[in-house]
Design an enzyme around this catalytic site. Structure first.
Site, PDB file in Angstrom:
ATOM      1  N   ARG A  51       0.812  -1.225   0.000  1.00 28.57           N
ATOM      2  CA  ARG A  51       0.000   0.000   0.000  1.00 28.57           C
ATOM      3  C   ARG A  51       0.848   1.280   0.000  1.00 28.57           C
ATOM      4  O   ARG A  51       0.316   2.378  -0.144  1.00 28.57           O
ATOM      5  CB  ARG A  51      -0.990   0.009   1.163  1.00 28.57           C
ATOM      6  CG  ARG A  51      -2.034   1.120   1.028  1.00 28.57           C
ATOM      7  CD  ARG A  51      -3.116   1.080   2.085  1.00 28.57           C
ATOM      8  NE  ARG A  51      -2.605   0.808   3.406  1.00 28.57           N
ATOM      9  CZ  ARG A  51      -1.946   1.701   4.145  1.00 28.57           C
ATOM     10  NH1 ARG A  51      -1.714   2.913   3.695  1.00 28.57           N
ATOM     11  NH2 ARG A  51      -1.520   1.383   5.359  1.00 28.57           N
ATOM     12  N   TYR A 105     -15.250   8.731 -20.416  1.00 27.84           N
ATOM     13  CA  TYR A 105     -15.643   7.400 -19.961  1.00 27.84           C
ATOM     14  C   TYR A 105     -16.730   7.548 -18.877  1.00 27.84           C
ATOM     15  O   TYR A 105     -16.611   8.392 -17.977  1.00 27.84           O
ATOM     16  CB  TYR A 105     -14.402   6.694 -19.395  1.00 27.84           C
ATOM     17  CG  TYR A 105     -14.695   5.372 -18.754  1.00 27.84           C
ATOM     18  CD1 TYR A 105     -15.041   4.276 -19.524  1.00 27.84           C
ATOM     19  CD2 TYR A 105     -14.612   5.217 -17.379  1.00 27.84           C
ATOM     20  CE1 TYR A 105     -15.316   3.062 -18.931  1.00 27.84           C
ATOM     21  CE2 TYR A 105     -14.889   4.000 -16.777  1.00 27.84           C
ATOM     22  CZ  TYR A 105     -15.241   2.929 -17.569  1.00 27.84           C
ATOM     23  OH  TYR A 105     -15.513   1.732 -16.974  1.00 27.84           O
ATOM     24  N   ASP A 175      -6.679  10.912 -20.475  1.00 23.50           N
ATOM     25  CA  ASP A 175      -6.925   9.481 -20.371  1.00 23.50           C
ATOM     26  C   ASP A 175      -6.525   8.888 -21.722  1.00 23.50           C
ATOM     27  O   ASP A 175      -7.185   9.124 -22.737  1.00 23.50           O
ATOM     28  CB  ASP A 175      -8.411   9.233 -20.050  1.00 23.50           C
ATOM     29  CG  ASP A 175      -8.727   7.756 -19.847  1.00 23.50           C
ATOM     30  OD1 ASP A 175      -8.035   6.904 -20.444  1.00 23.50           O
ATOM     31  OD2 ASP A 175      -9.688   7.461 -19.104  1.00 23.50           O
ATOM     32  N   LYS A 200      -7.536  -2.597 -20.113  1.00 21.06           N
ATOM     33  CA  LYS A 200      -7.828  -2.642 -21.542  1.00 21.06           C
ATOM     34  C   LYS A 200      -6.559  -3.076 -22.304  1.00 21.06           C
ATOM     35  O   LYS A 200      -6.089  -4.174 -22.097  1.00 21.06           O
ATOM     36  CB  LYS A 200      -8.371  -1.284 -21.991  1.00 21.06           C
ATOM     37  CG  LYS A 200      -9.407  -0.684 -21.032  1.00 21.06           C
ATOM     38  CD  LYS A 200     -10.700  -1.473 -20.953  1.00 21.06           C
ATOM     39  CE  LYS A 200     -11.593  -1.039 -19.801  1.00 21.06           C
ATOM     40  NZ  LYS A 200     -11.929   0.380 -19.751  1.00 21.06           N
TER      41      LYS A 200
HETATM   42  C1  LIG Z   1     -12.378   1.207 -18.754  1.00 25.49           C
HETATM   43  C2  LIG Z   1     -11.954   2.621 -18.761  1.00 25.49           C
HETATM   44  C3  LIG Z   1     -11.695   3.316 -17.579  1.00 25.49           C
HETATM   45  C4  LIG Z   1     -11.890   2.687 -16.208  1.00 25.49           C
HETATM   46  O1  LIG Z   1     -11.005   1.639 -16.015  1.00 25.49           O
HETATM   47  P1  LIG Z   1     -11.313   0.405 -14.986  1.00 25.49           P
HETATM   48  O2  LIG Z   1     -10.071  -0.388 -15.107  1.00 25.49           O
HETATM   49  O3  LIG Z   1     -12.542  -0.273 -15.468  1.00 25.49           O
HETATM   50  O4  LIG Z   1     -11.501   1.016 -13.643  1.00 25.49           O
HETATM   51  C5  LIG Z   1     -11.272   4.622 -17.682  1.00 25.49           C
HETATM   52  N1  LIG Z   1     -11.135   5.230 -18.871  1.00 25.49           N
HETATM   53  C6  LIG Z   1     -11.391   4.612 -20.037  1.00 25.49           C
HETATM   54  C7  LIG Z   1     -11.223   5.342 -21.323  1.00 25.49           C
HETATM   55  C8  LIG Z   1     -11.817   3.287 -20.030  1.00 25.49           C
HETATM   56  O5  LIG Z   1     -12.083   2.669 -21.183  1.00 25.49           O
END
Ligand SMILES: *Cc1c(COP(=O)(O)O)cnc(C)c1O
Length: 388
Positions: A51, A105, A175, A200
């Site tokens: 942590r 998102y 992002d 992803k």
């Molecule tokens: C899936 C996603 C998130 C969130 O990610 P998690 O791993 O599900 O918490 C944030 N931004 C984008 C563009 C995403 O596709």
């Protein structure tokens, strides 16, 4: 055996950057240190604790993403949302103001509206460069965007966002989940912090939830100080899985890019399809912006049927492409944003955002593109027969 980290190509860095070289065995892979207790003081006299975001396997993947994103350092989280929420909570206080792109998102939008507002942070939303500039106030601290965005793959000029941020002393955040560091490096365009849902493309196999924040040391240190209190870290086993996934990132993304271009062209020529949204097509409204800041256009695209009744029948006739949420894995996934990711919006809000009922989002995998196109072609002809 400590070998120096040298700036190399993306494929080499995907494989090698950050690896923990095990002097005792000479193993090719980073060993997995599952301990939550480490003798004090350890070799580096740093108190390791998961942590505290400082254990060996956390550092391995942070070095890898920092190398790929051309950042000084990074932090690894248990999900993309843990990365996003921790970054924002670390940089915003009650009374501060932040500007967000409107088509973010869904989870990020929900975090802003359900959590940040409740904590006394004021927010504005905007779609264009002009909107962002017009929304700025003396107490604005953060400007947060996503490019390409979901599900219309709109792209914002990241150099312009960075410039606006520098002029007004804002923390600029991108992002970069859809693009991946192989296709786009916001930090080199002047952006302060990059976010990834490593769930992803970075992990890429639809089997781990993880997230990253990468940037300059000063930005990351501030996030780390808050991260320790919020506790959204990633455990060693998951770090090792993400490391393995990332080794093939450059290779996978090349195939995602190539497959998506071919499918975008197939769809653009299909008579049932009214519109294809892919930043690599010259017909896309942001093609030039994308081409000026991306090396490849990614594996995400969306398209719209002339007749939205075709959606259900075509989805049921797919044999390979799986109807599912999420994205960025080796397998192709398809979903209908108006019923899934953007279901909570009112029809008027969706219409305003350009997300019509006939819109379908495709996360193009790394399968043989002939098989993917064959699957779509078969599903479309079956749907045409069924609705005739
Ligand atoms: C899936 C996603 C998130 C969130 O990610 P998690 O791993 O599900 O918490 C944030 N931004 C984008 C563009 C995403 O596709």
């Amino acid at each position: 055996m400590k070998r120096p980290e040298i700036a190399r190509g993306f494929s080499t860095q995907s494989v090698h950057a950050g690896t923990y070289h095990d002097a005792e065995t000479g193993g090719a892979c980073s060993p997995v240190f599952t301990s939550t207790a480490f003798a004090f003081p350890n070799a580096s006299a740093e108190n390791f604790y998961p942590r505290y975001f400082n254990t060996p396997n956390q550092k391995v993947i942070c070095r890898k993403i920092a190398a790929l994103e051309r950042g000084e350092c990074a932090l690894a989280f248990g999900s993309g949302m843990a990365a996003i929420s921790t970054l924002l909570l670390a940089h915003l206080q009650p009374g501060d103001h932040a500007v967000f792109q409107s088509d973010l998102y869904g989870g990020t939008v929900q975090f802003v509206t359900r959590e940040l507002l409740r904590l006394g942070v004021e927010v504005s939303w905007g779609a264009t460069q002009e909107d962002f500039a017009a929304a700025l106030r003396p107490e604005t601290r953060v400007l947060y965007v996503e490019s390409p965005s979901n599900p219309l793959l709109r792209c914002v000029d990241l150099r312009a966002v960075a410039k606006l941020g520098r002029q007004h002393r804002l923390l600029t955040v991108v992002d970069n989940t859809f693009a991946t560091p192989i296709n786009q490096n916001p930090l080199t365009l002047g952006i302060d912090a990059v976010i990834h849902s490593a769930t992803k493309y970075l992990n890429g196999h639809s089997d781990v939830n993880a997230g990253f924040v990468a940037g300059a040391e000063a930005v990351i240190q501030r996030v780390a100080a808050t991260a320790v209190n919020l506790g959204g870290m990633l455990d060693a086993q998951a770090c090792a899985q993400v490391e393995r996934g990332m080794k093939t990132l450059a290779l996978r993304v090349e195939r995602h890019n190539a497959n998506a271009v071919a499918i975008a062209r197939f769809l653009a020529e299909h008579r049932l399809v009214r519109q294809v949204n892919y930043p690599g097509l010259s017909s896309h409204p942001d093609h030039e912006t994308a081409a000026a800041q991306m090396r490849g256009f990614g594996g995400m695209l969306s398209f719209e049927f002339h007749d939205s009744r075709l959606i259900d029948v075509s989805l049921t006739h797919l044999r390979l492409i799986m109807p599912a949420l999420s994205l960025g894995g080796v397998e192709s996934l398809i979903c209908v944003p108006s019923r899934t990711t953007h279901r909570t919006l009112t029809p008027a809000q969706r219409e305003g955002a350009g997300i019509r009922d006939g819109l379908v989002r495709l996360s193009v995998g790394i399968e043989d593109v002939e098989d993917l196109i064959g699957d779509l072609d078969h599903a479309f002809s079956s749907a045409t027969k069924a609705t005739r």
